[in-house]
Design a protein around this motif. Structure first.
Motif, PDB file in Angstrom:
ATOM      1  N   TRP A 202     -18.633 -11.322   6.544  1.00 48.40           N
ATOM      2  CA  TRP A 202     -17.640 -10.250   6.430  1.00 48.40           C
ATOM      3  C   TRP A 202     -16.285 -10.731   5.918  1.00 48.40           C
ATOM      4  O   TRP A 202     -15.449  -9.917   5.518  1.00 48.40           O
ATOM      5  N   VAL A 203     -16.050 -12.036   5.900  1.00 47.93           N
ATOM      6  CA  VAL A 203     -14.721 -12.549   5.569  1.00 47.93           C
ATOM      7  C   VAL A 203     -14.347 -12.268   4.115  1.00 47.93           C
ATOM      8  O   VAL A 203     -13.286 -11.687   3.831  1.00 47.93           O
ATOM      9  N   PHE A 204     -15.190 -12.669   3.181  1.00 50.12           N
ATOM     10  CA  PHE A 204     -14.865 -12.478   1.771  1.00 50.12           C
ATOM     11  C   PHE A 204     -14.798 -10.999   1.376  1.00 50.12           C
ATOM     12  O   PHE A 204     -13.895 -10.601   0.626  1.00 50.12           O
ATOM     13  N   PRO A 205     -15.720 -10.134   1.857  1.00 51.36           N
ATOM     14  CA  PRO A 205     -15.561  -8.700   1.568  1.00 51.36           C
ATOM     15  C   PRO A 205     -14.256  -8.124   2.122  1.00 51.36           C
ATOM     16  O   PRO A 205     -13.637  -7.265   1.494  1.00 51.36           O
ATOM     17  N   LEU A 206     -13.838  -8.584   3.308  1.00 53.32           N
ATOM     18  CA  LEU A 206     -12.578  -8.121   3.884  1.00 53.32           C
ATOM     19  C   LEU A 206     -11.406  -8.495   2.982  1.00 53.32           C
ATOM     20  O   LEU A 206     -10.540  -7.660   2.685  1.00 53.32           O
ATOM     21  N   VAL A 207     -11.397  -9.727   2.521  1.00 54.52           N
ATOM     22  CA  VAL A 207     -10.304 -10.191   1.660  1.00 54.52           C
ATOM     23  C   VAL A 207     -10.322  -9.454   0.325  1.00 54.52           C
ATOM     24  O   VAL A 207      -9.269  -9.072  -0.203  1.00 54.52           O
ATOM     25  N   LEU A 208     -11.504  -9.226  -0.219  1.00 51.08           N
ATOM     26  CA  LEU A 208     -11.604  -8.470  -1.468  1.00 51.08           C
ATOM     27  C   LEU A 208     -11.031  -7.069  -1.292  1.00 51.08           C
ATOM     28  O   LEU A 208     -10.314  -6.565  -2.171  1.00 51.08           O
ATOM     29  N   SER A 209     -11.318  -6.447  -0.162  1.00 51.84           N
ATOM     30  CA  SER A 209     -10.789  -5.103   0.110  1.00 51.84           C
ATOM     31  C   SER A 209      -9.268  -5.114   0.171  1.00 51.84           C
ATOM     32  O   SER A 209      -8.605  -4.209  -0.354  1.00 51.84           O
ATOM     33  N   LEU A 210      -8.690  -6.135   0.785  1.00 51.63           N
ATOM     34  CA  LEU A 210      -7.233  -6.232   0.866  1.00 51.63           C
ATOM     35  C   LEU A 210      -6.620  -6.378  -0.522  1.00 51.63           C
ATOM     36  O   LEU A 210      -5.585  -5.763  -0.827  1.00 51.63           O
ATOM     37  N   TYR A 211      -7.246  -7.170  -1.368  1.00 50.96           N
ATOM     38  CA  TYR A 211      -6.760  -7.336  -2.737  1.00 50.96           C
ATOM     39  C   TYR A 211      -6.837  -6.022  -3.517  1.00 50.96           C
ATOM     40  O   TYR A 211      -5.896  -5.658  -4.237  1.00 50.96           O
ATOM     41  N   VAL A 212      -7.961  -5.320  -3.378  1.00 51.48           N
ATOM     42  CA  VAL A 212      -8.128  -4.061  -4.110  1.00 51.48           C
ATOM     43  C   VAL A 212      -7.066  -3.054  -3.686  1.00 51.48           C
ATOM     44  O   VAL A 212      -6.468  -2.353  -4.524  1.00 51.48           O
ATOM     45  N   ILE A 213      -6.805  -2.963  -2.388  1.00 52.96           N
ATOM     46  CA  ILE A 213      -5.783  -2.032  -1.897  1.00 52.96           C
ATOM     47  C   ILE A 213      -4.404  -2.409  -2.447  1.00 52.96           C
ATOM     48  O   ILE A 213      -3.653  -1.550  -2.936  1.00 52.96           O
ATOM     49  N   ALA A 214      -4.069  -3.696  -2.377  1.00 53.77           N
ATOM     50  CA  ALA A 214      -2.754  -4.146  -2.841  1.00 53.77           C
ATOM     51  C   ALA A 214      -2.589  -3.924  -4.333  1.00 53.77           C
ATOM     52  O   ALA A 214      -1.560  -3.403  -4.792  1.00 53.77           O
ATOM     53  N   HIS A 215      -3.593  -4.300  -5.114  1.00 52.00           N
ATOM     54  CA  HIS A 215      -3.496  -4.124  -6.559  1.00 52.00           C
ATOM     55  C   HIS A 215      -3.485  -2.652  -6.947  1.00 52.00           C
ATOM     56  O   HIS A 215      -2.827  -2.264  -7.919  1.00 52.00           O
ATOM     57  N   GLY A 216      -4.207  -1.834  -6.190  1.00 52.86           N
ATOM     58  CA  GLY A 216      -4.198  -0.395  -6.452  1.00 52.86           C
ATOM     59  C   GLY A 216      -2.814   0.197  -6.261  1.00 52.86           C
ATOM     60  O   GLY A 216      -2.395   1.090  -7.007  1.00 52.86           O
ATOM     61  N   MET A 217      -2.076  -0.304  -5.280  1.00 53.05           N
ATOM     62  CA  MET A 217      -0.722   0.186  -5.040  1.00 53.05           C
ATOM     63  C   MET A 217       0.191  -0.135  -6.217  1.00 53.05           C
ATOM     64  O   MET A 217       1.101   0.631  -6.543  1.00 53.05           O
ATOM     65  N   VAL A 218      -0.053  -1.282  -6.865  1.00 54.85           N
ATOM     66  CA  VAL A 218       0.746  -1.641  -8.039  1.00 54.85           C
ATOM     67  C   VAL A 218       0.351  -0.788  -9.239  1.00 54.85           C
ATOM     68  O   VAL A 218       1.194  -0.208  -9.929  1.00 54.85           O
ATOM     69  N   ILE A 219      -0.954  -0.696  -9.501  1.00 56.32           N
ATOM     70  CA  ILE A 219      -1.443   0.005 -10.694  1.00 56.32           C
ATOM     71  C   ILE A 219      -1.114   1.490 -10.651  1.00 56.32           C
ATOM     72  O   ILE A 219      -0.769   2.095 -11.675  1.00 56.32           O
ATOM     73  N   PHE A 220      -1.173   2.090  -9.452  1.00 53.38           N
ATOM     74  CA  PHE A 220      -0.914   3.528  -9.333  1.00 53.38           C
ATOM     75  C   PHE A 220       0.539   3.840  -8.972  1.00 53.38           C
ATOM     76  O   PHE A 220       0.849   4.925  -8.490  1.00 53.38           O
ATOM     77  N   ASP A 221       1.419   2.873  -9.201  1.00 54.08           N
ATOM     78  CA  ASP A 221       2.874   3.074  -9.120  1.00 54.08           C
ATOM     79  C   ASP A 221       3.375   3.487  -7.738  1.00 54.08           C
ATOM     80  O   ASP A 221       4.441   4.092  -7.621  1.00 54.08           O
ATOM     81  N   ILE A 222       2.640   3.169  -6.704  1.00 56.74           N
ATOM     82  CA  ILE A 222       3.088   3.519  -5.355  1.00 56.74           C
ATOM     83  C   ILE A 222       4.358   2.745  -4.989  1.00 56.74           C
ATOM     84  O   ILE A 222       5.178   3.212  -4.190  1.00 56.74           O
ATOM     85  N   LEU A 223       4.549   1.578  -5.623  1.00 54.75           N
ATOM     86  CA  LEU A 223       5.708   0.752  -5.297  1.00 54.75           C
ATOM     87  C   LEU A 223       7.016   1.370  -5.745  1.00 54.75           C
ATOM     88  O   LEU A 223       8.083   0.937  -5.318  1.00 54.75           O
ATOM     89  N   TYR A 224       6.965   2.356  -6.608  1.00 53.73           N
ATOM     90  CA  TYR A 224       8.189   2.960  -7.106  1.00 53.73           C
ATOM     91  C   TYR A 224       8.627   4.152  -6.254  1.00 53.73           C
ATOM     92  O   TYR A 224       9.596   4.829  -6.582  1.00 53.73           O
ATOM     93  N   TYR A 225       7.909   4.410  -5.167  1.00 52.41           N
ATOM     94  CA  TYR A 225       8.302   5.460  -4.252  1.00 52.41           C
ATOM     95  C   TYR A 225       9.556   5.001  -3.484  1.00 52.41           C
ATOM     96  O   TYR A 225       9.790   3.808  -3.301  1.00 52.41           O
ATOM     97  N   PRO A 226      10.364   5.955  -3.020  1.00 49.51           N
ATOM     98  CA  PRO A 226      11.626   5.598  -2.351  1.00 49.51           C
ATOM     99  C   PRO A 226      11.460   4.659  -1.166  1.00 49.51           C
ATOM    100  O   PRO A 226      12.329   3.814  -0.923  1.00 49.51           O
TER     101      PRO A 226
END
Length: 243
Positions: A202-226
């Motif tokens: 379960w370790v590597f799938p967990l880490v992959l999920s964390l990366y996907v969530i983090a990168h998704g926040m960048v790609i979908f511009d969530i970081l530019y929210y107030p």
């Protein structure tokens, strides 16, 4: 135990040799912007940068030496050096926080690059924290402990590789996508290799999920929210570093 079952397991005692490749990647990524400047006399980095580089070099050395010690059956030295990780990991966290803070404008408006750069630092801290927590919580379970320590090394791939791809690919977004796909490919390959492992998968799938969530926040511009801009503005205003 059958030969087939043995072949299905990852050889974590060999990971130290593979982490030599991580050193090559770090040199490849940071050579023009850091290491080369010591040879041409243009190295004018702050203390925060040197501190960060120093503790990460020590950690990479630890990732190389520890599995080799296991392979050589020097568990006494392995445990002794392992105790040093309890000091080194907090120093890594402090170095990332200080370096990130030193790069932020304290009295000027934040740019989009500042928002993304700070988020990448937070993402790296989260990955390192989760990985080290797994390694320490399951220190007596070799399979889980080894996976946690390996992930702390995988966290270095993105910061180094993105600097290389930015020199090769002129489009920053394409360079970013190429980098994260490389990170995903490495983790997915590890998941594939241990697909027949009886436990601890379960370790590597967990880490992959964390990366996907983090990168998704960048790609979908969530970081530019107030909320994120407000947080980074607050962080930049803390009296942590001197520009």
């Amino acid at each position: 135990m059958s030969i087939k079952t043995k072949a299905a397991k990852l050889r974590f005692d060999l990971s130290g040799y593979y982490f030599f490749g991580l050193i090559f990647l770090v040199l490849l990524g940071f050579w023009p912007s850091y290491f080369a400047k010591f040879f041409n006399g243009t190295a004018d980095f702050s203390f925060y940068f040197h501190f960060h580089a120093g503790v990460l070099i020590l950690w990479m050395s630890l990732l190389i030496v520890q599995p080799i010690l296991i392979r050589k059956k020097r568990l006494d030295i392995h445990r002794l050096l392992g105790k040093g990780s309890y000091l080194l990991i907090p120093l890594i966290f402090i170095s990332i926080i200080l370096l990130t803070h030193s790069r932020l404008p304290h009295q000027r408006q934040l740019s989009d690059d500042h928002l993304v750069g700070t988020f990448n630092s937070v993402k790296d801290l989260v990955i390192l924290a989760v990985a080290f927590f797994i390694a320490i919580k399951y220190v007596k379970d070799f399979q889980l402990h080894a996976r946690g320590m390996i992930v702390t090394g995988l966290a270095f791939i993105e910061p180094a590789f993105i600097r290389f791809t930015l020199r090769v690919i002129s489009d920053p977004m394409m360079a970013y996508v190429a980098t994260i796909l490389t990170v995903y490919a490495v983790i997915i390959y590890l998941i594939y290799l241990e697909r027949k492992q009886a436990s601890a998968r379960w370790v590597f799938p967990l880490v992959l999920s964390l990366y996907v969530i983090a990168h998704g926040m960048v790609i979908f511009d969530i970081l530019y929210y107030p909320f994120w801009r407000n947080f980074v503005t607050w962080f930049a205003g803390l009296p942590l570093t001197i520009n």
